[in-house]
Design an enzyme around this catalytic site. Structure first.
Site, mmCIF file in Angstrom:
data_model
loop_
_atom_site.group_PDB
_atom_site.id
_atom_site.type_symbol
_atom_site.label_atom_id
_atom_site.label_comp_id
_atom_site.label_asym_id
_atom_site.label_seq_id
_atom_site.Cartn_x
_atom_site.Cartn_y
_atom_site.Cartn_z
ATOM 1 N N LYS A 111 0.826 -1.217 0.112
ATOM 2 C CA LYS A 111 -0.126 0.026 0.184
ATOM 3 C C LYS A 111 1.028 1.260 0.006
ATOM 4 O O LYS A 111 1.994 1.304 0.528
ATOM 5 C CB LYS A 111 -0.735 0.082 1.310
HETATM 6 N N1 GLU Z 1 -7.383 -0.154 -3.409
HETATM 7 C C1 GLU Z 1 -8.012 -1.151 -3.547
HETATM 8 C C2 GLU Z 1 -8.084 -2.103 -2.446
HETATM 9 O O1 GLU Z 1 -7.785 -1.714 -1.258
HETATM 10 C C3 GLU Z 1 -7.367 -1.926 -4.838
HETATM 11 C C4 GLU Z 1 -6.015 -2.284 -4.960
HETATM 12 C C5 GLU Z 1 -5.368 -2.864 -6.256
HETATM 13 O O2 GLU Z 1 -6.326 -3.079 -7.049
HETATM 14 O O3 GLU Z 1 -4.231 -3.042 -6.229
HETATM 15 O O4 GLU Z 1 -8.295 -3.185 -2.525
#
Ligand code: GLU
Length: 421
Positions: A111
């Site tokens: 993240k």
């Molecule tokens: N931000 C989204 C999540 O928390 C998608 C993450 C992604 O597609 O890599 O799942």
């Protein structure tokens, strides 16, 4: 509340670790494995220096945390929000690891985040911030290494800037470095609505396994960004009654139902759901207290707490947001027999279609929207029933069941690969 107070009051990293420790005990993992799974593999903290439109120089804190890469490249969104802090990004990276494992897609978890209020920046400032942040983490991302995607406060345009910056650095186009790209740059059909759509699929599965009367179901949604608004539209099209939605400025309520398409038009004009003509305004905090069947928290973490959990009347909580429920709230919800579709299952649709986008890009062959949605349904249904089976067989709640599935798969991968050297 100041940010340091928020950090102390409900530290999402501490809560995520606490839950992980519970799962690891149930899985009887060895002490070394436990230590390994708790520790993010890499933490990057950078100063994102931006020349503002008025000539001033501003510095924003940026992070990228790669929690685990045993099942595949690290994968996870980038968040632009004024309350971003390192422990939050660490927790969200860890949740991505378990989420990808629950969905059965070959990625690890990561993240990123920048502590900035994107609505206070001009488009040019946002582009400069994005390009500089990308430059600062450029050695650590890549289609086989770590693949960013949109999250709170970011979108397809931000992904396009990241992809362009990365590609210029490499000297050739590298669309696979991000997912959630615009379609014109190799994005996938259906990616934008995928998290909301996956959340709806998980609700349909939950309704199948429960004995809730499915006529005239009332839905309440906290958060009307990408995830909340798409879930609202899809549920509305399926005949569910959306009785209330909210955003940072407050909520709107109409017991006869709200048309989310019209609310979206209102948001485009005014910047908020509040003051929508065909509803009454309510305080944002009241959204959890409404009489409804399905409650969808689709905003930020730490929203359902010890303070409000006992007021929730919904029969199902579908966690479209990441970590919206605190562990002490979980206890209250369990006592009140509320069926929870936990975040790492409920919102896995986004990263699943990110995976499809990555696969399509590698093949240079793009699927129809119908195929994307059918494949998404397959992945979501399979994950739901795998979690549900553990919930039934092991007599644990759905959150623990999802965690057993996700953490168990990652532990197996760690064990098979062994520890280098
Ligand atoms: N931000 C989204 C999540 O928390 C998608 C993450 C992604 O597609 O890599 O799942």
């Amino acid at each position: 509340m100041s940010n340091s107070l928020v950090e102390k009051k409900n530290n999402v990293w501490e809560m995520t670790l606490k839950r992980l420790n519970g799962t690891m005990s149930l899985l009887n993992l060895k002490p070394g494995m436990k230590k390994y799974l708790c520790e993010p593999r890499k933490i990057i903290e950078v100063a994102v220096t931006v020349k503002m439109d008025n000539g001033d120089i501003n510095i924003f804190k940026g992070y990228r945390v790669q929690h685990n890469t045993n099942r595949g490249p690290a994968k996870g969104g980038i968040r632009y929000h004024q309350d971003v802090y390192l422990d939050e990004i660490k927790a969200l990276a860890m949740l991505m690891t378990w989420k990808c494992a629950v969905a059965g897609i070959p990625f690890g978890g990561s993240k990123g985040g920048v502590k900035v209020n994107p609505s206070e920046l001009s488009k040019r400032e946002l582009e400069n911030l994005t390009r500089r942040y990308t430059f600062e983490i450029i050695q650590n991302i890549g289609p086989e290494k770590d693949i960013p995607a949109p999250d709170v406060g970011t979108n397809a345009q931000v992904m396009a800037w990241i992809m362009d910056t990365y590609s210029i650095d490499k000297g050739y186009g590298v669309p696979g470095v991000v997912t959630g790209k615009p379609i014109a740059l190799g994005g996938s059909l259906g990616r934008e609505e995928a998290t909301g759509r996956g959340c709806v699929y998980s609700i349909l599965s939950a309704l199948k396994v429960s004995n809730i009367d499915t006529t005239n179901l009332k839905v309440v949604i906290q958060g009307f960004g990408n995830v909340g608004s798409n879930a609202a539209k899809i549920l509305y099209d399926l005949g569910f009654k959306i009785i209330a939605v909210s955003d940072v400025r407050g909520g709107i309520y109409n017991k006869k139902g709200i048309d989310p398409y019209r609310v979206l038009k209102h948001v485009e004009k005014t910047g908020s759901v509040i003051n929508y003509r065909e509803s009454e305004n309510i305080a944002g905090s009241k959204i959890f207290e409404l009489d409804c069947d399905i409650l969808i928290p689709a905003a930020l973490e730490n929203q359902i707490t010890k303070g409000n959990a006992s007021k929730i009347k919904a029969k199902i909580i579908a966690e479209a947001a990441n970590a919206p429920t605190t562990p002490d709230a979980d206890e209250i919800l369990k006592d009140n027999d509320i069926f929870i579709i936990p975040d790492i299952l409920c919102n896995a649709g986004g990263v699943t279609v990110s995976y499809f986008e990555w696969v399509q890009g590698r093949d240079a062959y793009f699927w129809s929207k119908r195929k994307v949605n059918l494949q998404l349904r397959d992945v979501m249904d399979k994950a739901f029933y795998e979690v549900y089976d553990i919930h039934k067989k092991n007599k644990v709640d759905m959150r623990t069941a999802a965690s057993i599935l996700g953490v168990g798969r990652v532990a197996e991968a760690v064990k098979l690969r062994g520890i280098y050297p």
